[in-house]
Design an enzyme around this catalytic site. Sequence first.
Site, PDB file in Angstrom:
ATOM      1  N   TYR A  52       0.836  -1.207   0.000  1.00 29.26           N
ATOM      2  CA  TYR A  52       0.000   0.000   0.000  1.00 29.26           C
ATOM      3  C   TYR A  52       0.866   1.249   0.000  1.00 29.26           C
ATOM      4  CZ  TYR A  52      -4.959  -0.388  -0.198  1.00 29.26           C
ATOM      5  OH  TYR A  52      -6.219  -0.520  -0.681  1.00 29.26           O
ATOM      6  N   GLU A  54      -0.629   4.842  -0.601  1.00 23.33           N
ATOM      7  CA  GLU A  54      -1.441   6.035  -0.910  1.00 23.33           C
ATOM      8  C   GLU A  54      -0.588   7.284  -0.790  1.00 23.33           C
ATOM      9  OE1 GLU A  54      -5.033   6.201   1.380  1.00 23.33           O
ATOM     10  OE2 GLU A  54      -5.876   4.448   0.389  1.00 23.33           O
ATOM     11  N   ASP A 198      -6.782  12.951 -25.664  1.00 26.83           N
ATOM     12  CA  ASP A 198      -6.845  11.546 -25.262  1.00 26.83           C
ATOM     13  C   ASP A 198      -6.176  10.737 -26.376  1.00 26.83           C
ATOM     14  OD1 ASP A 198      -7.513   8.919 -24.813  1.00 26.83           O
ATOM     15  OD2 ASP A 198      -9.581   9.340 -24.213  1.00 26.83           O
ATOM     16  N   THR A 224      -3.811   5.622 -22.304  1.00 23.15           N
ATOM     17  CA  THR A 224      -3.711   4.302 -21.707  1.00 23.15           C
ATOM     18  C   THR A 224      -2.302   3.797 -22.025  1.00 23.15           C
ATOM     19  OG1 THR A 224      -4.630   3.347 -23.723  1.00 23.15           O
ATOM     20  CG2 THR A 224      -6.156   3.722 -21.910  1.00 23.15           C
ATOM     21  N   ARG A 233      -2.090  -3.012 -18.710  1.00 23.06           N
ATOM     22  CA  ARG A 233      -3.303  -2.191 -18.617  1.00 23.06           C
ATOM     23  C   ARG A 233      -3.019  -1.088 -17.609  1.00 23.06           C
ATOM     24  NH1 ARG A 233      -6.455  -5.173 -21.571  1.00 23.06           N
ATOM     25  NH2 ARG A 233      -7.980  -3.520 -21.740  1.00 23.06           N
TER      26      ARG A 233
HETATM   27  C1  LIG Z   1      -9.333   2.762 -24.506  1.00 21.99           C
HETATM   28  C2  LIG Z   1      -9.712   4.188 -24.402  1.00 21.99           C
HETATM   29  C3  LIG Z   1     -10.084   4.753 -23.175  1.00 21.99           C
HETATM   30  C4  LIG Z   1     -10.368   3.953 -21.921  1.00 21.99           C
HETATM   31  O1  LIG Z   1      -9.455   3.100 -21.480  1.00 21.99           O
HETATM   32  P1  LIG Z   1      -9.839   1.900 -20.489  1.00 21.99           P
HETATM   33  O2  LIG Z   1      -8.505   1.502 -19.994  1.00 21.99           O
HETATM   34  O3  LIG Z   1     -10.536   0.886 -21.320  1.00 21.99           O
HETATM   35  O4  LIG Z   1     -10.709   2.448 -19.411  1.00 21.99           O
HETATM   36  C5  LIG Z   1     -10.337   6.110 -23.136  1.00 21.99           C
HETATM   37  N1  LIG Z   1     -10.239   6.864 -24.248  1.00 21.99           N
HETATM   38  C6  LIG Z   1      -9.907   6.349 -25.448  1.00 21.99           C
HETATM   39  C7  LIG Z   1      -9.823   7.245 -26.637  1.00 21.99           C
HETATM   40  C8  LIG Z   1      -9.641   4.999 -25.558  1.00 21.99           C
HETATM   41  O5  LIG Z   1      -9.345   4.494 -26.757  1.00 21.99           O
END
Ligand SMILES: *Cc1c(COP(=O)(O)O)cnc(C)c1O
Length: 431
Positions: A52, A54, A198, A224, A233
């Site tokens: 842990y 945090e 993103d 991600t 992940r």
């Molecule tokens: C895959 C993805 C996410 C979310 O990712 P997770 O790990 O599945 O929660 C968010 N935005 C975009 C554009 C993605 O392709």
Amino acid sequence: MLSHLKKTDPETTSWLEQELARQRQGLELIPSENFASLAVMEALGSVLTNKYSEGYPGKRYYGGNQFIDQVEELARGRAKALFGVEHANVQPYSGSPANQAAYFALLKPGDTVLGMGLAQGGHLTHGYKLNFSGRYYQGVSYGVDPKTHRLDYEAIRKIALQTKPKLIVCGATAYPRLIDFAAFRAIADEVQAYLLADISHIAGLVVGGLHPSPVPYADVIMTTTHKTLRGPRGAMLLIPRVLDRFHDLYHPASKRNLAELIDAAIIPGLQGGPHNHQTAAIAVCLKEAAQPDFKTYAQQIVINAQALAKTLARQNFRLITGGTDNHLLLIDVSPLGLTGQQAEATLDSVNITVNKNLIPYDTRTPLDPSGIRLGTPALTSRGFTAEDMIQVGEVIGQVLTQPGDPAVLATAKQKVKALTAEHPLYPELKN
Ligand SMILES: *Cc1c(COP(=O)(O)O)cnc(C)c1O
């Protein structure tokens, strides 16, 4: 490899072994998937899951974090160097919680967010009505041009001027072309909105120099770590410049800079203990992504996607936008008399894994859309070349044009077997 697991839990072991066999024997074409290295997986399956911690390095709510601090510093430092940003937070559990943290840091409930519509290639977390992003915030969406199926920045600008979002999200899950981050910045500046890029799908291409970087333009970048970046992940929030251009406007009472706002949104805002085994695996993947051969891999992803696109176009498949600039293709299968679901299931029956997907202005539903989405990161990681992708495209063409012919399906299955045997997956693993 799984000797302890086998002893404790033969049931789970059996499913794991079957999944490994499935990954080895199939053509993995889901654009958001990849094969992490054994080094990444060793970090993931490590004793760091026991701890842990945090808080952040040097400021923890638990003792015994002297080594965890080093791991997280390593990951943060590598992320900053690789992407060229001032600050990195490597604690988000995954992409969706990371976007949630960005919203939590920058917005108040009810504020307007402008993102790409789900049906047009955006993600659930970009303001979709059933997602937190569309329930706690006012989600408005932009899409692609009805004719070209490309982003139309003048149309996006008009929506922004009308709806006055406080945050604009750019980035997509099903857009086969480059994204013009500078154009988004100009729109964001005009309406005084934050810009969140993103880059979950394209992070590996950005690192490899195959897609322009959002770093000069975005206020916050989310990615991600498990898609083209090929790590575990997980997700990261990257801050190109911690001094926030709208600070006085949006946070008049706060002395916190953008990095502090983001860090506070992760903890105590949304998360508890970070997943330290995941952080270690992210550190490993960032080291791998900084090697010269990662650039070769990223280049090959695009070469492979374009070879696949050409092969399918030659067989008269209807490709959205006519081709691809990146790692993915979106195909309208309705001219073949199939739904996306039928195409996915038929390909599955010959061990080719794709996912059904909405196409722009789809008249069908998300669970039974008109399209399929194909991507090349996973096969590229297995060593597939452009010549291999031509063969993959020919098999897909045969299967989808003659889905009811058992002889065609049997031949396709044999071809898949031959192609996967040429490029073994995880040959170091025994079972
Ligand atoms: C895959 C993805 C996410 C979310 O990712 P997770 O790990 O599945 O929660 C968010 N935005 C975009 C554009 C993605 O392709």
